[in-house]
Design a protein around this motif. Structure first.
Motif, PDB file in Angstrom:
ATOM      1  N   THR A  35       0.760  -1.161   0.017  1.00 55.66           N
ATOM      2  CA  THR A  35       0.061  -0.146  -0.024  1.00 55.66           C
ATOM      3  C   THR A  35       0.861   1.110  -0.160  1.00 55.66           C
ATOM      4  O   THR A  35       0.411   2.258  -0.623  1.00 55.66           O
ATOM      5  CB  THR A  35      -1.073   0.057   1.216  1.00 55.66           C
ATOM      6  N   TRP A  57      -3.001  11.753  -1.967  1.00 57.04           N
ATOM      7  CA  TRP A  57      -3.036  10.307  -2.063  1.00 57.04           C
ATOM      8  C   TRP A  57      -2.695  10.026  -0.529  1.00 57.04           C
ATOM      9  O   TRP A  57      -1.562  10.548  -0.039  1.00 57.04           O
ATOM     10  CB  TRP A  57      -2.311   9.384  -2.974  1.00 57.04           C
ATOM     11  N   LYS A  59      -3.271   6.756   2.845  1.00 56.41           N
ATOM     12  CA  LYS A  59      -3.653   5.449   3.067  1.00 56.41           C
ATOM     13  C   LYS A  59      -4.206   5.309   4.598  1.00 56.41           C
ATOM     14  O   LYS A  59      -3.563   6.065   5.459  1.00 56.41           O
ATOM     15  CB  LYS A  59      -2.638   4.202   2.986  1.00 56.41           C
ATOM     16  N   VAL A  67      -6.963   1.073   3.466  1.00 56.15           N
ATOM     17  CA  VAL A  67      -7.588   1.490   2.412  1.00 56.15           C
ATOM     18  C   VAL A  67      -6.528   3.038   2.023  1.00 56.15           C
ATOM     19  O   VAL A  67      -6.176   3.600   2.426  1.00 56.15           O
ATOM     20  CB  VAL A  67      -8.884   2.371   2.860  1.00 56.15           C
ATOM     21  N   TYR A  69      -6.671   6.246  -0.334  1.00 58.71           N
ATOM     22  CA  TYR A  69      -7.662   7.126  -0.841  1.00 58.71           C
ATOM     23  C   TYR A  69      -7.119   8.428  -1.108  1.00 58.71           C
ATOM     24  O   TYR A  69      -6.158   8.786  -1.003  1.00 58.71           O
ATOM     25  CB  TYR A  69      -8.784   7.251   0.227  1.00 58.71           C
ATOM     26  N   ASN A  70      -7.968   9.214  -1.859  1.00 57.63           N
ATOM     27  CA  ASN A  70      -7.591  10.720  -2.053  1.00 57.63           C
ATOM     28  C   ASN A  70      -8.519  11.588  -1.182  1.00 57.63           C
ATOM     29  O   ASN A  70      -9.628  11.499  -1.271  1.00 57.63           O
ATOM     30  CB  ASN A  70      -7.627  11.058  -3.564  1.00 57.63           C
ATOM     31  N   ARG A  71      -7.787  12.548  -0.659  1.00 54.90           N
ATOM     32  CA  ARG A  71      -8.277  13.610   0.227  1.00 54.90           C
ATOM     33  C   ARG A  71      -9.387  14.440  -0.648  1.00 54.90           C
ATOM     34  O   ARG A  71     -10.216  14.824  -0.231  1.00 54.90           O
ATOM     35  CB  ARG A  71      -7.288  14.446   0.970  1.00 54.90           C
ATOM     36  N   TYR A  73     -11.354  13.465  -3.082  1.00 57.75           N
ATOM     37  CA  TYR A  73     -12.032  12.123  -3.418  1.00 57.75           C
ATOM     38  C   TYR A  73     -12.991  12.479  -4.575  1.00 57.75           C
ATOM     39  O   TYR A  73     -13.208  11.852  -5.471  1.00 57.75           O
ATOM     40  CB  TYR A  73     -12.728  11.493  -2.526  1.00 57.75           C
ATOM     41  N   THR A  76     -11.394  11.994  -8.328  1.00 58.83           N
ATOM     42  CA  THR A  76     -10.754  10.753  -8.665  1.00 58.83           C
ATOM     43  C   THR A  76     -11.789  10.178 -10.036  1.00 58.83           C
ATOM     44  O   THR A  76     -11.193   9.705 -10.797  1.00 58.83           O
ATOM     45  CB  THR A  76     -10.657   9.760  -7.466  1.00 58.83           C
ATOM     46  N   HIS A  77     -12.715  10.106  -9.632  1.00 55.73           N
ATOM     47  CA  HIS A  77     -13.834   9.498 -10.494  1.00 55.73           C
ATOM     48  C   HIS A  77     -13.838  10.552 -11.949  1.00 55.73           C
ATOM     49  O   HIS A  77     -13.740   9.814 -12.889  1.00 55.73           O
ATOM     50  CB  HIS A  77     -15.266   9.333  -9.797  1.00 55.73           C
ATOM     51  N   GLU A 101      -3.518   0.066  -9.624  1.00 59.53           N
ATOM     52  CA  GLU A 101      -4.188  -0.955  -8.928  1.00 59.53           C
ATOM     53  C   GLU A 101      -3.969  -2.410  -9.502  1.00 59.53           C
ATOM     54  O   GLU A 101      -3.682  -3.404  -8.692  1.00 59.53           O
ATOM     55  CB  GLU A 101      -5.729  -0.699  -8.985  1.00 59.53           C
TER      56      GLU A 101
END
Length: 118
Positions: A35, A57, A59, A67, A69-71, A73, A76-77, A101
């Protein structure tokens, strides 16, 4: 060390418990390492306009899981998949999460398999 037939089952159970705890510790270390690698790769491969997104970014541990993640968030999508512009048209996807990934999952599986073969 000699073991009587009566104690054989107990000795087998004890050895399996030792093996299981060693493997669990090694898998936990692999999980931490992988990770950490993933966060580093995501920071490198993320699109950089101002650099805030790439730096965001991180964890965290959630139970026994870690997990990534991106602060920021919400982005990201939109960045990974692309999106529709307000005035029409589309913003192209900037695929950066999926390759990391896939690489990290493969690395994790390979390293765990190596530990299990020892």
């Amino acid at each position: 060390m000699t073991t009587s037939i009566n104690n054989l089952a107990n000795e087998i159970a004890r050895q399996l418990a030792l093996y299981t705890s060693e493997v669990a510790e090694k898998v936990e270390a692999i999980k931490e390492d992988v990770t950490k690698e993933a966060v580093t790769l995501l920071k490198e491969k993320s699109p950089k306009n101002t650099g805030d997104y790439a730096k965001s970014w991180a964890k965290k541990k959630v139970g026994k899981n870690i997990v990534i993640y991106n602060r920021k968030y919400q982005l990201t999508h939109l960045l990974e998949k692309g999106h529709v512009k307000r005035e029409g048209g589309r913003v192209a996807a900037k695929i950066h999460i999926r390759p990391v990934e896939e690489m990290i999952v493969e690395e994790y599986v390979n390293r765990v398999e190596r530990v299990l073969r020892q």
